[in-house]
Write a protein that holds these residues in place. Structure first.
Motif, mmCIF file in Angstrom:
data_model
loop_
_atom_site.group_PDB
_atom_site.id
_atom_site.type_symbol
_atom_site.label_atom_id
_atom_site.label_comp_id
_atom_site.label_asym_id
_atom_site.label_seq_id
_atom_site.Cartn_x
_atom_site.Cartn_y
_atom_site.Cartn_z
ATOM 1 N N UNK A 214 31.715 109.300 -23.282
ATOM 2 C CA UNK A 214 31.580 107.870 -23.604
ATOM 3 C C UNK A 214 30.257 107.318 -23.088
ATOM 4 N N UNK A 215 29.821 107.798 -21.934
ATOM 5 C CA UNK A 215 28.518 107.341 -21.413
ATOM 6 C C UNK A 215 27.382 107.813 -22.306
ATOM 7 N N UNK A 216 27.494 109.056 -22.790
ATOM 8 C CA UNK A 216 26.454 109.576 -23.701
ATOM 9 C C UNK A 216 26.360 108.656 -24.914
ATOM 10 N N UNK A 217 27.515 108.361 -25.515
ATOM 11 C CA UNK A 217 27.516 107.568 -26.743
ATOM 12 C C UNK A 217 27.027 106.143 -26.463
ATOM 13 N N UNK A 218 27.531 105.529 -25.384
ATOM 14 C CA UNK A 218 27.146 104.122 -25.186
ATOM 15 C C UNK A 218 25.666 104.028 -24.810
ATOM 16 N N UNK A 219 25.160 104.983 -24.038
ATOM 17 C CA UNK A 219 23.737 104.906 -23.656
ATOM 18 C C UNK A 219 22.843 105.115 -24.875
ATOM 19 N N UNK A 220 23.174 106.115 -25.686
ATOM 20 C CA UNK A 220 22.282 106.402 -26.825
ATOM 21 C C UNK A 220 22.393 105.345 -27.913
ATOM 22 N N UNK A 221 23.606 104.856 -28.178
ATOM 23 C CA UNK A 221 23.704 103.789 -29.186
ATOM 24 C C UNK A 221 23.038 102.521 -28.639
ATOM 25 N N UNK A 222 23.165 102.296 -27.316
ATOM 26 C CA UNK A 222 22.500 101.142 -26.693
ATOM 27 C C UNK A 222 20.986 101.225 -26.830
ATOM 28 N N UNK A 230 29.900 113.550 -34.196
ATOM 29 C CA UNK A 230 30.465 113.595 -32.843
ATOM 30 C C UNK A 230 29.414 113.849 -31.754
ATOM 31 N N UNK A 231 28.560 114.863 -31.949
ATOM 32 C CA UNK A 231 27.617 115.237 -30.896
ATOM 33 C C UNK A 231 26.167 114.931 -31.274
ATOM 34 N N UNK A 232 25.967 114.165 -32.354
ATOM 35 C CA UNK A 232 24.598 113.998 -32.862
ATOM 36 C C UNK A 232 24.223 112.549 -33.103
ATOM 37 N N UNK A 233 22.964 112.265 -32.799
ATOM 38 C CA UNK A 233 22.444 110.891 -32.796
ATOM 39 C C UNK A 233 21.073 110.900 -33.459
ATOM 40 N N UNK A 234 20.773 109.832 -34.201
ATOM 41 C CA UNK A 234 19.448 109.809 -34.842
ATOM 42 C C UNK A 234 18.892 108.399 -34.905
ATOM 43 N N UNK A 235 17.604 108.332 -35.107
ATOM 44 C CA UNK A 235 16.924 107.079 -35.405
ATOM 45 C C UNK A 235 17.020 106.851 -36.906
ATOM 46 N N UNK A 236 17.259 105.629 -37.310
ATOM 47 C CA UNK A 236 17.290 105.321 -38.746
ATOM 48 C C UNK A 236 18.247 106.250 -39.461
#
Ligand SMILES: C[S@@+](CC[C@H](N)C(=O)[O-])C[C@H]1O[C@@H](n2cnc3c(N)ncnc32)[C@H](O)[C@@H]1O
Ligand code: SF4
Length: 358
Positions: A214-222, A230-236
Protein backbone atom coordinates in the motif's frame (compact mmCIF):
# COMPACT_ATOMS: atom_id res chain seq x y z
CA UNK A 1 -4.92 -16.05 -39.73
CA UNK A 2 -3.16 -12.89 -38.59
CA UNK A 3 0.29 -13.26 -37.13
CA UNK A 4 1.70 -12.72 -33.67
CA UNK A 5 2.69 -9.16 -32.78
CA UNK A 6 4.79 -9.72 -29.67
CA UNK A 7 8.27 -11.25 -29.71
CA UNK A 8 10.23 -12.18 -26.56
CA UNK A 9 13.94 -12.98 -26.87
CA UNK A 10 15.74 -14.62 -23.94
CA UNK A 11 19.40 -13.82 -23.26
CA UNK A 12 20.53 -16.00 -20.34
CA UNK A 13 24.04 -14.73 -19.62
CA UNK A 14 24.75 -12.91 -16.33
CA UNK A 15 27.89 -11.63 -14.61
CA UNK A 16 26.98 -13.60 -11.52
CA UNK A 17 23.97 -15.40 -10.12
CA UNK A 18 21.87 -13.57 -7.53
CA UNK A 19 20.72 -15.96 -4.82
CA UNK A 20 16.99 -15.16 -5.14
CA UNK A 21 16.73 -15.64 -8.90
CA UNK A 22 15.29 -18.72 -10.61
CA UNK A 23 15.26 -17.49 -14.20
CA UNK A 24 17.10 -19.49 -16.87
CA UNK A 25 20.59 -18.03 -16.59
CA UNK A 26 24.22 -18.95 -17.27
CA UNK A 27 27.15 -17.20 -15.60
CA UNK A 28 29.87 -15.77 -17.85
CA UNK A 29 30.44 -18.03 -20.89
CA UNK A 30 31.84 -15.29 -23.16
CA UNK A 31 32.93 -18.02 -25.58
CA UNK A 32 29.30 -19.01 -26.13
CA UNK A 33 27.72 -15.60 -26.79
CA UNK A 34 28.22 -15.66 -30.57
CA UNK A 35 27.00 -19.25 -30.89
CA UNK A 36 23.97 -18.39 -28.79
CA UNK A 37 23.05 -15.42 -30.98
CA UNK A 38 23.44 -17.69 -34.03
CA UNK A 39 21.05 -20.16 -32.38
CA UNK A 40 18.52 -17.39 -31.66
CA UNK A 41 18.64 -16.20 -35.26
CA UNK A 42 18.17 -19.77 -36.41
CA UNK A 43 15.10 -20.23 -34.24
CA UNK A 44 13.74 -16.90 -35.44
CA UNK A 45 14.18 -18.01 -39.04
CA UNK A 46 12.31 -21.26 -38.35
CA UNK A 47 9.48 -19.42 -36.57
CA UNK A 48 9.29 -16.29 -38.69
CA UNK A 49 6.07 -17.43 -40.34
CA UNK A 50 4.32 -17.19 -36.96
CA UNK A 51 5.00 -13.45 -36.72
CA UNK A 52 2.83 -10.72 -38.22
CA UNK A 53 4.29 -8.59 -41.00
CA UNK A 54 4.34 -5.74 -38.53
CA UNK A 55 5.45 -6.66 -35.03
CA UNK A 56 4.25 -4.32 -32.28
CA UNK A 57 6.74 -5.14 -29.51
CA UNK A 58 10.07 -6.87 -29.04
CA UNK A 59 11.41 -7.56 -25.54
CA UNK A 60 14.94 -8.78 -24.80
CA UNK A 61 14.88 -10.24 -21.31
CA UNK A 62 17.17 -12.35 -19.24
CA UNK A 63 19.40 -13.16 -17.65
CA UNK A 64 21.22 -9.94 -18.30
CA UNK A 65 20.86 -9.06 -21.99
CA UNK A 66 23.39 -6.25 -21.57
CA UNK A 67 26.00 -8.70 -20.27
CA UNK A 68 26.06 -10.29 -23.74
CA UNK A 69 29.10 -9.12 -25.72
CA UNK A 70 28.09 -5.76 -27.27
CA UNK A 71 28.94 -6.78 -30.85
CA UNK A 72 26.74 -9.87 -30.50
CA UNK A 73 23.89 -7.94 -28.91
CA UNK A 74 23.97 -5.39 -31.73
CA UNK A 75 24.13 -8.15 -34.36
CA UNK A 76 21.03 -9.68 -32.79
CA UNK A 77 19.12 -6.40 -32.51
CA UNK A 78 19.82 -5.54 -36.11
CA UNK A 79 18.46 -8.90 -37.28
CA UNK A 80 15.23 -8.72 -35.25
CA UNK A 81 12.04 -7.39 -36.83
CA UNK A 82 11.45 -3.66 -36.36
CA UNK A 83 8.77 -2.84 -33.79
CA UNK A 84 7.09 0.18 -32.24
CA UNK A 85 8.49 -0.74 -28.82
CA UNK A 86 11.84 -2.51 -28.44
CA UNK A 87 12.76 -3.05 -24.78
CA UNK A 88 16.03 -4.36 -23.39
CA UNK A 89 16.53 -5.37 -19.74
CA UNK A 90 19.79 -4.07 -18.31
CA UNK A 91 21.77 -4.46 -15.12
CA UNK A 92 23.18 -1.11 -13.95
CA UNK A 93 26.82 -2.23 -13.72
CA UNK A 94 26.81 -3.20 -17.42
CA UNK A 95 25.63 0.18 -18.73
CA UNK A 96 28.51 2.21 -20.17
CA UNK A 97 28.13 5.23 -22.48
CA UNK A 98 29.23 2.94 -25.33
CA UNK A 99 26.56 0.33 -24.55
CA UNK A 100 23.84 2.98 -24.18
CA UNK A 101 24.73 4.47 -27.58
CA UNK A 102 24.93 1.02 -29.18
CA UNK A 103 21.43 0.13 -27.94
CA UNK A 104 20.01 3.41 -29.14
CA UNK A 105 21.74 3.05 -32.52
CA UNK A 106 20.34 -0.46 -32.93
CA UNK A 107 16.74 0.73 -32.56
CA UNK A 108 16.04 0.07 -28.87
CA UNK A 109 13.27 2.42 -27.67
CA UNK A 110 13.05 1.49 -24.01
CA UNK A 111 15.41 0.15 -21.32
CA UNK A 112 14.32 -1.57 -18.14
CA UNK A 113 17.00 -1.18 -15.48
CA UNK A 114 17.18 -3.62 -12.56
CA UNK A 115 17.87 -1.30 -9.62
CA UNK A 116 16.05 -3.41 -6.95
CA UNK A 117 17.07 -1.07 -4.10
CA UNK A 118 19.17 2.01 -3.39
CA UNK A 119 20.21 0.83 0.09
CA UNK A 120 23.70 -0.77 0.05
CA UNK A 121 22.92 -3.17 2.94
CA UNK A 122 19.82 -4.46 1.13
CA UNK A 123 21.68 -4.81 -2.17
CA UNK A 124 24.16 -6.97 -0.22
CA UNK A 125 21.34 -9.19 1.04
CA UNK A 126 20.20 -9.62 -2.58
CA UNK A 127 23.83 -10.24 -3.67
CA UNK A 128 23.50 -7.60 -6.36
CA UNK A 129 26.48 -6.58 -8.43
CA UNK A 130 25.50 -2.89 -8.57
CA UNK A 131 25.69 -0.17 -5.93
CA UNK A 132 23.25 2.78 -5.85
CA UNK A 133 25.73 5.00 -7.68
CA UNK A 134 25.89 2.43 -10.50
CA UNK A 135 22.12 2.76 -10.92
CA UNK A 136 22.33 6.55 -11.09
CA UNK A 137 25.28 6.45 -13.49
CA UNK A 138 23.55 3.93 -15.77
CA UNK A 139 20.43 6.05 -15.80
CA UNK A 140 22.44 9.15 -16.79
CA UNK A 141 24.27 7.27 -19.59
CA UNK A 142 20.93 6.08 -20.99
CA UNK A 143 19.46 9.59 -20.87
CA UNK A 144 22.62 10.99 -22.53
CA UNK A 145 22.21 8.44 -25.33
CA UNK A 146 18.71 9.80 -25.97
CA UNK A 147 16.42 7.33 -24.17
CA UNK A 148 13.15 8.98 -23.19
CA UNK A 149 11.42 5.81 -21.97
CA UNK A 150 13.21 4.22 -19.02
CA UNK A 151 11.87 1.80 -16.46
CA UNK A 152 13.27 0.88 -13.05
CA UNK A 153 12.69 -2.43 -11.26
CA UNK A 154 12.48 -2.32 -7.47
CA UNK A 155 12.04 -5.18 -5.02
CA UNK A 156 10.43 -4.75 -1.60
CA UNK A 157 10.18 -7.13 1.32
CA UNK A 158 13.95 -7.69 1.40
CA UNK A 159 14.89 -9.17 4.81
CA UNK A 160 15.93 -6.30 7.09
CA UNK A 161 14.13 -3.65 5.01
CA UNK A 162 12.32 -1.20 7.29
CA UNK A 163 9.44 1.04 6.29
CA UNK A 164 11.93 3.94 6.29
CA UNK A 165 14.19 1.95 3.90
CA UNK A 166 11.25 1.36 1.57
CA UNK A 167 10.27 5.01 1.59
CA UNK A 168 13.85 6.06 0.93
CA UNK A 169 14.03 3.62 -2.02
CA UNK A 170 10.83 5.01 -3.50
CA UNK A 171 12.05 8.59 -3.01
CA UNK A 172 15.37 7.78 -4.69
CA UNK A 173 13.59 6.10 -7.60
CA UNK A 174 11.19 9.02 -8.04
CA UNK A 175 14.07 11.47 -7.95
CA UNK A 176 15.61 9.79 -11.01
CA UNK A 177 12.35 10.40 -12.88
CA UNK A 178 11.81 7.12 -14.77
CA UNK A 179 8.82 6.96 -17.10
CA UNK A 180 7.93 3.53 -15.69
CA UNK A 181 8.47 1.54 -12.48
CA UNK A 182 7.95 -2.12 -11.65
CA UNK A 183 7.81 -2.91 -7.91
CA UNK A 184 7.83 -6.57 -6.98
CA UNK A 185 7.45 -8.20 -3.61
CA UNK A 186 10.47 -10.45 -3.09
CA UNK A 187 9.40 -14.01 -3.75
CA UNK A 188 11.03 -17.04 -2.17
CA UNK A 189 11.60 -19.16 -5.28
CA UNK A 190 11.77 -22.84 -4.37
CA UNK A 191 15.24 -24.36 -4.47
CA UNK A 192 17.17 -21.08 -4.57
CA UNK A 193 20.10 -20.26 -2.24
CA UNK A 194 18.14 -17.29 -1.03
CA UNK A 195 15.10 -19.29 0.03
CA UNK A 196 17.37 -21.69 1.87
CA UNK A 197 18.98 -18.81 3.78
CA UNK A 198 16.02 -16.45 4.20
CA UNK A 199 12.80 -18.42 3.56
CA UNK A 200 11.79 -18.47 7.26
CA UNK A 201 12.40 -14.73 7.56
CA UNK A 202 10.22 -14.04 4.48
CA UNK A 203 7.44 -16.15 5.99
CA UNK A 204 7.71 -14.23 9.30
CA UNK A 205 7.42 -10.83 7.64
CA UNK A 206 4.58 -11.85 5.25
CA UNK A 207 1.91 -10.02 7.26
CA UNK A 208 3.73 -6.71 6.94
CA UNK A 209 3.78 -6.93 3.14
CA UNK A 210 0.25 -5.69 2.60
CA UNK A 211 1.24 -2.44 4.31
CA UNK A 212 4.46 -2.22 2.21
CA UNK A 213 2.46 -2.73 -0.98
CA UNK A 214 0.00 0.00 0.00
CA UNK A 215 2.89 2.37 0.69
CA UNK A 216 4.38 1.60 -2.73
CA UNK A 217 1.08 2.38 -4.43
CA UNK A 218 0.25 5.50 -2.42
CA UNK A 219 3.76 6.96 -2.77
CA UNK A 220 4.00 6.37 -6.51
CA UNK A 221 0.46 7.49 -7.32
CA UNK A 222 1.09 10.51 -5.06
CA UNK A 223 4.11 11.30 -7.26
CA UNK A 224 1.89 11.27 -10.35
CA UNK A 225 2.40 7.71 -11.61
CA UNK A 226 -0.52 5.68 -12.91
CA UNK A 227 -0.97 2.36 -11.09
CA UNK A 228 -1.96 0.57 -14.27
CA UNK A 229 -1.10 -3.00 -13.26
CA UNK A 230 -0.70 -4.66 -9.86
CA UNK A 231 3.09 -4.19 -9.80
CA UNK A 232 3.53 -1.57 -12.54
CA UNK A 233 3.37 2.21 -12.68
CA UNK A 234 3.83 4.68 -15.51
CA UNK A 235 3.82 8.32 -16.46
CA UNK A 236 0.98 9.29 -18.78
CA UNK A 237 0.21 6.30 -20.94
CA UNK A 238 3.75 4.93 -21.10
CA UNK A 239 2.62 1.46 -20.12
CA UNK A 240 4.92 -1.42 -21.02
CA UNK A 241 3.25 -2.38 -24.27
CA UNK A 242 4.93 -5.77 -24.45
CA UNK A 243 3.76 -6.82 -21.00
CA UNK A 244 0.37 -5.30 -21.67
CA UNK A 245 0.14 -7.84 -24.49
CA UNK A 246 0.54 -10.68 -21.94
CA UNK A 247 -1.97 -9.18 -19.54
CA UNK A 248 -4.49 -8.74 -22.33
CA UNK A 249 -4.08 -12.39 -23.31
CA UNK A 250 -2.45 -11.78 -26.70
CA UNK A 251 -0.39 -14.52 -28.31
CA UNK A 252 3.38 -14.10 -28.22
CA UNK A 253 6.40 -15.87 -29.62
CA UNK A 254 9.31 -16.47 -27.23
CA UNK A 255 12.66 -17.54 -28.62
CA UNK A 256 15.75 -18.62 -26.72
CA UNK A 257 16.73 -21.09 -24.03
CA UNK A 258 13.81 -21.73 -21.66
CA UNK A 259 11.62 -19.23 -23.56
CA UNK A 260 7.85 -19.61 -23.38
CA UNK A 261 5.40 -18.95 -26.24
CA UNK A 262 1.62 -18.88 -26.32
CA UNK A 263 0.39 -19.58 -29.81
CA UNK A 264 -3.16 -20.40 -30.84
CA UNK A 265 -4.24 -22.24 -27.74
CA UNK A 266 -0.92 -23.89 -27.08
CA UNK A 267 1.79 -22.96 -24.59
CA UNK A 268 5.24 -24.27 -25.21
CA UNK A 269 8.53 -23.94 -23.43
CA UNK A 270 11.96 -24.45 -24.95
CA UNK A 271 14.55 -26.60 -23.20
CA UNK A 272 16.25 -24.78 -20.29
CA UNK A 273 19.54 -26.48 -21.25
CA UNK A 274 21.90 -24.06 -22.96
CA UNK A 275 24.11 -26.55 -24.84
CA UNK A 276 21.06 -28.33 -26.16
CA UNK A 277 19.41 -25.08 -27.29
CA UNK A 278 22.59 -23.97 -29.05
CA UNK A 279 22.57 -27.30 -30.96
CA UNK A 280 19.07 -26.38 -32.23
CA UNK A 281 17.39 -29.08 -30.16
CA UNK A 282 14.45 -27.23 -28.57
CA UNK A 283 13.01 -30.28 -26.77
CA UNK A 284 9.80 -28.34 -26.15
CA UNK A 285 7.36 -28.90 -23.33
CA UNK A 286 3.83 -28.48 -24.71
CA UNK A 287 0.63 -27.59 -22.89
CA UNK A 288 -2.72 -27.37 -24.64
CA UNK A 289 -4.76 -24.48 -23.34
CA UNK A 290 -8.41 -25.44 -23.49
CA UNK A 291 -11.14 -22.87 -23.56
CA UNK A 292 -11.68 -22.99 -19.80
CA UNK A 293 -7.99 -22.54 -18.98
CA UNK A 294 -7.75 -19.62 -21.37
CA UNK A 295 -10.82 -17.95 -19.89
CA UNK A 296 -9.41 -18.34 -16.36
CA UNK A 297 -6.08 -16.87 -17.43
CA UNK A 298 -7.84 -13.93 -19.04
CA UNK A 299 -9.63 -13.22 -15.75
CA UNK A 300 -6.50 -13.61 -13.62
CA UNK A 301 -4.33 -11.42 -15.85
CA UNK A 302 -6.99 -8.95 -16.97
CA UNK A 303 -8.02 -8.07 -13.42
CA UNK A 304 -4.44 -6.99 -12.67
CA UNK A 305 -5.04 -3.96 -14.90
CA UNK A 306 -6.73 -0.70 -13.98
CA UNK A 307 -9.16 -0.94 -16.89
CA UNK A 308 -12.38 -2.96 -16.74
CA UNK A 309 -12.14 -6.49 -18.13
CA UNK A 310 -14.58 -7.20 -21.00
CA UNK A 311 -16.49 -10.35 -20.06
CA UNK A 312 -17.63 -11.46 -23.53
CA UNK A 313 -16.58 -15.07 -24.03
CA UNK A 314 -15.09 -15.55 -20.55
CA UNK A 315 -18.09 -15.17 -18.28
CA UNK A 316 -18.30 -18.94 -17.83
CA UNK A 317 -15.02 -18.85 -15.88
CA UNK A 318 -16.68 -16.86 -13.09
CA UNK A 319 -18.45 -18.31 -10.07
CA UNK A 320 -21.69 -16.30 -9.60
CA UNK A 321 -21.72 -16.90 -5.84
CA UNK A 322 -18.10 -15.80 -5.42
CA UNK A 323 -18.76 -12.80 -7.65
CA UNK A 324 -21.76 -11.70 -5.58
CA UNK A 325 -19.67 -12.06 -2.42
CA UNK A 326 -16.75 -9.94 -3.61
CA UNK A 327 -19.14 -7.31 -4.98
CA UNK A 328 -20.90 -7.13 -1.65
CA UNK A 329 -17.56 -6.69 0.10
CA UNK A 330 -16.79 -3.76 -2.21
CA UNK A 331 -13.85 -5.56 -3.84
CA UNK A 332 -15.20 -5.72 -7.42
CA UNK A 333 -17.71 -3.93 -9.59
CA UNK A 334 -19.43 -5.17 -12.71
CA UNK A 335 -21.74 -3.78 -15.32
CA UNK A 336 -23.38 -5.70 -18.14
CA UNK A 337 -20.22 -6.10 -20.13
CA UNK A 338 -17.24 -5.66 -17.85
CA UNK A 339 -15.77 -6.52 -14.47
CA UNK A 340 -13.19 -4.49 -12.52
CA UNK A 341 -11.61 -4.73 -9.10
CA UNK A 342 -11.96 -1.70 -6.82
CA UNK A 343 -8.77 -0.23 -5.31
CA UNK A 344 -9.30 -2.41 -2.21
CA UNK A 345 -9.79 -5.45 -4.44
CA UNK A 346 -6.60 -4.67 -6.32
CA UNK A 347 -4.63 -4.57 -3.06
CA UNK A 348 -5.91 -8.02 -2.16
CA UNK A 349 -5.28 -9.14 -5.76
CA UNK A 350 -4.89 -12.88 -6.17
CA UNK A 351 -7.10 -13.75 -3.20
CA UNK A 352 -10.05 -11.90 -4.77
CA UNK A 353 -9.46 -13.45 -8.17
CA UNK A 354 -9.36 -16.92 -6.62
CA UNK A 355 -12.77 -16.23 -5.04
CA UNK A 356 -14.17 -15.11 -8.38
CA UNK A 357 -13.13 -18.12 -10.41
CA UNK A 358 -15.21 -21.22 -10.92
C1 LIG B 1 14.72 -11.79 -14.68
S1 LIG B 1 15.13 -10.33 -13.90
C2 LIG B 1 16.19 -9.81 -15.18
C3 LIG B 1 16.70 -8.42 -15.05
C4 LIG B 1 18.12 -8.23 -14.65
N1 LIG B 1 18.96 -9.33 -14.88
C5 LIG B 1 18.24 -7.85 -13.21
O1 LIG B 1 18.65 -8.68 -12.42
O2 LIG B 1 17.91 -6.72 -12.90
C6 LIG B 1 13.69 -9.29 -14.05
C7 LIG B 1 13.18 -8.74 -12.76
O3 LIG B 1 12.53 -9.74 -12.02
C8 LIG B 1 12.53 -9.38 -10.66
N2 LIG B 1 12.80 -10.59 -9.86
C9 LIG B 1 13.67 -11.58 -10.13
N3 LIG B 1 13.61 -12.54 -9.16
C10 LIG B 1 12.68 -12.13 -8.27
C11 LIG B 1 12.16 -12.67 -7.04
N4 LIG B 1 12.61 -13.83 -6.52
N5 LIG B 1 11.19 -11.97 -6.41
C12 LIG B 1 10.72 -10.81 -6.91
N6 LIG B 1 11.18 -10.26 -8.04
C13 LIG B 1 12.15 -10.90 -8.71
C14 LIG B 1 13.61 -8.32 -10.46
O4 LIG B 1 13.03 -7.09 -10.08
C15 LIG B 1 14.24 -8.23 -11.82
O5 LIG B 1 14.59 -6.91 -12.13
S1 SF4 C 1 18.43 -11.40 -10.94
FE1 SF4 C 1 19.13 -10.71 -12.96
S2 SF4 C 1 21.41 -10.58 -12.74
FE2 SF4 C 1 20.68 -11.74 -11.01
S3 SF4 C 1 20.91 -13.87 -11.71
FE3 SF4 C 1 18.77 -13.25 -12.14
S4 SF4 C 1 18.78 -12.54 -14.21
FE4 SF4 C 1 20.93 -12.62 -13.53
Amino acid sequence: MSGVEHLYVHLPFCGHRCGYCDFVTAVGRPEQHAAYVDALLHELEVERGVLANEVETVFLGGGTPTFTAIAELVRLLEALPAADEVTVEANPETVTPELARALRGAGVTRVSLGAQSFRPHLLDVLERGAQPEDVRRAFAHLRDAGFDNLSLDLIYGIPGQTVADLEADLADAIELGPEHLSCYELEAKPGTRFTHAWGDELARQADAMEDYFERVVSTLTGAGYRWYETANFCRGDLRARHNLGYWLGHDYLGIGVGAVSTLRGERRRNTPKLARYIRGDYDRELELLDDETRAKERVMLGLRLDEPLPLAGIRHALDPVGLARVEQLGLAEQDEETLALTARGRFLGGAVTAELLN
